[in-house]
Motif scaffolding. Structure first.
Motif, PDB file in Angstrom:
ATOM      1  N   GLY A  36       0.806  -1.212   0.000  1.00 53.63           N
ATOM      2  CA  GLY A  36       0.000   0.000   0.000  1.00 53.63           C
ATOM      3  C   GLY A  36       0.833   1.253   0.000  1.00 53.63           C
ATOM      4  N   GLU A  37       1.979   1.214   0.681  1.00 52.82           N
ATOM      5  CA  GLU A  37       2.826   2.400   0.803  1.00 52.82           C
ATOM      6  C   GLU A  37       3.828   2.516  -0.333  1.00 52.82           C
ATOM      7  OE1 GLU A  37       4.599   1.840   4.583  1.00 52.82           O
ATOM      8  OE2 GLU A  37       2.716   1.985   5.694  1.00 52.82           O
ATOM      9  N   ARG A  38       4.318   1.378  -0.792  1.00 51.33           N
ATOM     10  CA  ARG A  38       5.331   1.364  -1.861  1.00 51.33           C
ATOM     11  C   ARG A  38       4.943   0.291  -2.883  1.00 51.33           C
ATOM     12  NH1 ARG A  38      10.495  -0.300   0.720  1.00 51.33           N
ATOM     13  NH2 ARG A  38      11.380   0.242  -1.309  1.00 51.33           N
ATOM     14  N   PRO A  39       4.030   0.626  -3.804  1.00 50.84           N
ATOM     15  CA  PRO A  39       3.507  -0.369  -4.758  1.00 50.84           C
ATOM     16  C   PRO A  39       4.594  -1.081  -5.570  1.00 50.84           C
ATOM     17  CG  PRO A  39       2.212   1.635  -4.826  1.00 50.84           C
ATOM     18  CD  PRO A  39       3.396   1.933  -3.975  1.00 50.84           C
ATOM     19  N   GLU A  40       5.743  -0.442  -5.721  1.00 54.22           N
ATOM     20  CA  GLU A  40       6.805  -1.058  -6.527  1.00 54.22           C
ATOM     21  C   GLU A  40       7.358  -2.323  -5.876  1.00 54.22           C
ATOM     22  OE1 GLU A  40       8.750   2.034  -3.854  1.00 54.22           O
ATOM     23  OE2 GLU A  40       6.929   1.875  -5.084  1.00 54.22           O
ATOM     24  N   THR A  41       7.037  -2.561  -4.617  1.00 51.44           N
ATOM     25  CA  THR A  41       7.545  -3.752  -3.932  1.00 51.44           C
ATOM     26  C   THR A  41       6.689  -4.985  -4.176  1.00 51.44           C
ATOM     27  OG1 THR A  41       6.275  -3.383  -1.884  1.00 51.44           O
ATOM     28  CG2 THR A  41       8.415  -2.261  -2.082  1.00 51.44           C
ATOM     29  N   ILE A  42       5.546  -4.820  -4.797  1.00 52.40           N
ATOM     30  CA  ILE A  42       4.589  -5.929  -4.870  1.00 52.40           C
ATOM     31  C   ILE A  42       5.119  -7.124  -5.664  1.00 52.40           C
ATOM     32  CG2 ILE A  42       3.342  -5.098  -6.909  1.00 52.40           C
ATOM     33  CD1 ILE A  42       0.778  -6.147  -5.634  1.00 52.40           C
ATOM     34  N   SER A  43       5.917  -6.871  -6.682  1.00 52.22           N
ATOM     35  CA  SER A  43       6.386  -8.002  -7.503  1.00 52.22           C
ATOM     36  C   SER A  43       7.222  -8.966  -6.676  1.00 52.22           C
ATOM     37  CB  SER A  43       7.186  -7.499  -8.711  1.00 52.22           C
ATOM     38  OG  SER A  43       8.307  -6.738  -8.289  1.00 52.22           O
ATOM     39  N   ARG A  44       8.028  -8.445  -5.773  1.00 48.16           N
ATOM     40  CA  ARG A  44       8.837  -9.316  -4.923  1.00 48.16           C
ATOM     41  C   ARG A  44       7.950 -10.116  -3.957  1.00 48.16           C
ATOM     42  NH1 ARG A  44      11.400  -5.679  -2.238  1.00 48.16           N
ATOM     43  NH2 ARG A  44      10.183  -5.840  -0.317  1.00 48.16           N
ATOM     44  N   SER A  45       7.040  -9.420  -3.292  1.00 53.57           N
ATOM     45  CA  SER A  45       6.161 -10.099  -2.335  1.00 53.57           C
ATOM     46  C   SER A  45       5.245 -11.106  -3.029  1.00 53.57           C
ATOM     47  CB  SER A  45       5.317  -9.063  -1.589  1.00 53.57           C
ATOM     48  OG  SER A  45       6.133  -8.175  -0.862  1.00 53.57           O
ATOM     49  N   PHE A  46       4.757 -10.746  -4.199  1.00 57.98           N
ATOM     50  CA  PHE A  46       3.860 -11.623  -4.964  1.00 57.98           C
ATOM     51  C   PHE A  46       4.562 -12.934  -5.291  1.00 57.98           C
ATOM     52  CE2 PHE A  46       1.126 -12.837  -8.558  1.00 57.98           C
ATOM     53  CZ  PHE A  46      -0.122 -12.469  -8.089  1.00 57.98           C
ATOM     54  N   ALA A  47       5.819 -12.834  -5.709  1.00 54.83           N
ATOM     55  CA  ALA A  47       6.577 -14.035  -6.063  1.00 54.83           C
ATOM     56  C   ALA A  47       6.922 -14.871  -4.835  1.00 54.83           C
ATOM     57  CB  ALA A  47       7.849 -13.646  -6.806  1.00 54.83           C
ATOM     58  N   GLN A  48       7.125 -14.225  -3.682  1.00 50.47           N
ATOM     59  CA  GLN A  48       7.545 -14.931  -2.474  1.00 50.47           C
ATOM     60  C   GLN A  48       6.389 -15.542  -1.685  1.00 50.47           C
ATOM     61  OE1 GLN A  48       9.630 -11.911  -0.269  1.00 50.47           O
ATOM     62  NE2 GLN A  48      11.572 -12.238  -1.361  1.00 50.47           N
ATOM     63  N   ALA A  49       5.165 -15.197  -2.036  1.00 50.49           N
ATOM     64  CA  ALA A  49       4.021 -15.574  -1.203  1.00 50.49           C
ATOM     65  C   ALA A  49       3.892 -17.078  -0.987  1.00 50.49           C
ATOM     66  CB  ALA A  49       2.728 -15.026  -1.803  1.00 50.49           C
ATOM     67  N   GLY A  50       4.184 -17.885  -1.996  1.00 50.53           N
ATOM     68  CA  GLY A  50       4.062 -19.329  -1.837  1.00 50.53           C
ATOM     69  C   GLY A  50       4.967 -19.851  -0.738  1.00 50.53           C
ATOM     70  N   ARG A  51       6.189 -19.335  -0.688  1.00 49.38           N
ATOM     71  CA  ARG A  51       7.158 -19.792   0.310  1.00 49.38           C
ATOM     72  C   ARG A  51       6.925 -19.130   1.668  1.00 49.38           C
ATOM     73  NH1 ARG A  51      12.084 -17.538   1.532  1.00 49.38           N
ATOM     74  NH2 ARG A  51      11.964 -16.235  -0.325  1.00 49.38           N
ATOM     75  N   ARG A  52       6.602 -17.842   1.677  1.00 53.80           N
ATOM     76  CA  ARG A  52       6.519 -17.105   2.938  1.00 53.80           C
ATOM     77  C   ARG A  52       5.167 -17.230   3.634  1.00 53.80           C
ATOM     78  NH1 ARG A  52      10.744 -13.505   3.651  1.00 53.80           N
ATOM     79  NH2 ARG A  52       9.962 -13.605   5.803  1.00 53.80           N
ATOM     80  N   ALA A  53       4.081 -17.340   2.862  1.00 54.13           N
ATOM     81  CA  ALA A  53       2.749 -17.479   3.467  1.00 54.13           C
ATOM     82  C   ALA A  53       2.306 -18.934   3.553  1.00 54.13           C
ATOM     83  CB  ALA A  53       1.721 -16.667   2.676  1.00 54.13           C
ATOM     84  N   GLY A  54       2.900 -19.798   2.738  1.00 58.79           N
ATOM     85  CA  GLY A  54       2.507 -21.200   2.729  1.00 58.79           C
ATOM     86  C   GLY A  54       1.297 -21.447   1.844  1.00 58.79           C
ATOM     87  N   ARG A  55       0.972 -22.708   1.658  1.00 65.68           N
ATOM     88  CA  ARG A  55      -0.121 -23.082   0.758  1.00 65.68           C
ATOM     89  C   ARG A  55      -1.256 -23.809   1.487  1.00 65.68           C
ATOM     90  NH1 ARG A  55       4.619 -23.256  -2.214  1.00 65.68           N
ATOM     91  NH2 ARG A  55       4.519 -22.187  -4.238  1.00 65.68           N
ATOM     92  N   THR A  56      -1.411 -23.497   2.756  1.00 69.16           N
ATOM     93  CA  THR A  56      -2.465 -24.121   3.555  1.00 69.16           C
ATOM     94  C   THR A  56      -3.849 -23.726   3.038  1.00 69.16           C
ATOM     95  OG1 THR A  56      -1.046 -23.983   5.511  1.00 69.16           O
ATOM     96  CG2 THR A  56      -3.402 -24.367   5.882  1.00 69.16           C
ATOM     97  N   PRO A  57      -4.752 -24.689   2.830  1.00 66.10           N
ATOM     98  CA  PRO A  57      -6.135 -24.333   2.459  1.00 66.10           C
ATOM     99  C   PRO A  57      -6.772 -23.500   3.559  1.00 66.10           C
ATOM    100  CG  PRO A  57      -5.702 -26.660   2.052  1.00 66.10           C
ATOM    101  CD  PRO A  57      -4.542 -26.151   2.835  1.00 66.10           C
ATOM    102  N   LEU A  58      -7.587 -22.516   3.157  1.00 65.85           N
ATOM    103  CA  LEU A  58      -8.229 -21.647   4.134  1.00 65.85           C
ATOM    104  C   LEU A  58      -9.618 -22.172   4.475  1.00 65.85           C
ATOM    105  CD1 LEU A  58      -7.304 -18.069   2.858  1.00 65.85           C
ATOM    106  CD2 LEU A  58      -6.097 -19.517   4.504  1.00 65.85           C
ATOM    107  N   PRO A  59      -9.849 -22.580   5.709  1.00 67.56           N
ATOM    108  CA  PRO A  59     -11.182 -23.046   6.098  1.00 67.56           C
ATOM    109  C   PRO A  59     -12.168 -21.890   6.047  1.00 67.56           C
ATOM    110  CG  PRO A  59      -9.791 -22.774   8.033  1.00 67.56           C
ATOM    111  CD  PRO A  59      -8.901 -22.595   6.842  1.00 67.56           C
ATOM    112  N   GLY A  60     -13.353 -22.163   5.559  1.00 67.23           N
ATOM    113  CA  GLY A  60     -14.372 -21.117   5.490  1.00 67.23           C
ATOM    114  C   GLY A  60     -14.357 -20.327   4.208  1.00 67.23           C
ATOM    115  N   VAL A  61     -13.276 -20.455   3.415  1.00 67.12           N
ATOM    116  CA  VAL A  61     -13.217 -19.787   2.102  1.00 67.12           C
ATOM    117  C   VAL A  61     -12.829 -20.862   1.095  1.00 67.12           C
ATOM    118  CG1 VAL A  61     -12.397 -17.782   0.812  1.00 67.12           C
ATOM    119  CG2 VAL A  61     -12.329 -17.750   3.311  1.00 67.12           C
TER     120      VAL A  61
END
Length: 209
Positions: A36-61
């Motif tokens: 939100g503060e620095r949109p230019e950073t999104i490409s890095r975070s977007f690519a890292q999400a699988g490793r950093r957030a994990g791939r756990t199924p979300l209950p309820g969604v």
């Protein structure tokens, strides 16, 4: 609260609950704030999400995993004037998981019809996951001819028709004719139609009668 707002809220709440008090939760919070503060950073975070957030199924969604939700929320955090170009860039430079998350995020974003090229690209592929994601709620922007062809491709590729949002409302006589022709081809080759496609064809035929 609109539909897209409800989906964003549900993803955020369920993601927080699923990753509660872990380093993954801390990383997601930081990545979303930074997007939100620095949109230019999104490409890095977007690519890292699988490793950093994990791939756990979300209950309820149903149908969402932690990395997909993170990527969708990252896109939703972009300023409105950068959302269209941002999602297109991330889609075209992403792997299959990133492409799928971008497609699933489209209904949450205020991009109008700017996401249609992504749908057309996904429908042209032979990736069943991308095809299914392309026929979610955002597919209401597809014209009827393109939508029918996409549904027929689902049948051809064995993608369950439950993935097609609005199928009951949009299915029409022309789709029935296309399905009937495909059924004839399958029968000639000694191969049955998928059960869900046969049921749809039967319903459309009965309604026309």
């Amino acid at each position: 609260m609109t539909g897209p707002e409800r989906l964003r809220a549900a993803l955020r709440e369920t993601l927080r609950e699923t990753l509660r008090e872990t380093s993954r939760a801390e990383w997601v919070d930081a990545a979303l704030a930074e997007a939100g503060e620095r949109p230019e950073t999104i490409s890095r975070s977007f690519a890292q999400a699988g490793r950093r957030a994990g791939r756990t199924p979300l209950p309820g969604v149903p149908g969402w995993t932690a990395d997909e939700a993170t990527r969708a929320l990252l896109l939703a955090a972009l300023p409105p004037d950068r959302a269209g170009a941002g999602i297109a860039d991330l889609y075209h430079h992403g792997d299959a998981d990133e492409k799928q998350a971008a497609l699933k995020a489209l209904p949450m974003l205020a991009v109008g019809v700017a996401g249609l090229p992504l749908l057309h690209d996904a429908i042209r592929t032979n990736d069943a996951r991308l095809l299914a994601a392309a026929l979610g709620p955002y597919a209401r922007h597809l014209d009827q001819a393109a939508w029918r062809q996409a549904v027929l491709k689902c049948v051809f590729m064995g993608v369950p028709l439950i993935a097609v949002d609005g199928l009951e409302e949009r299915a029409d006589l022309e789709l029935a004719e296309m399905l009937a022709a495909f059924a004839d081809e399958r029968a000639a080759a000694g191969r049955p139609m998928p059960a869900d496609a046969a049921a749809l064809l039967d319903r459309l035929t009965r309604e026309e009668s």
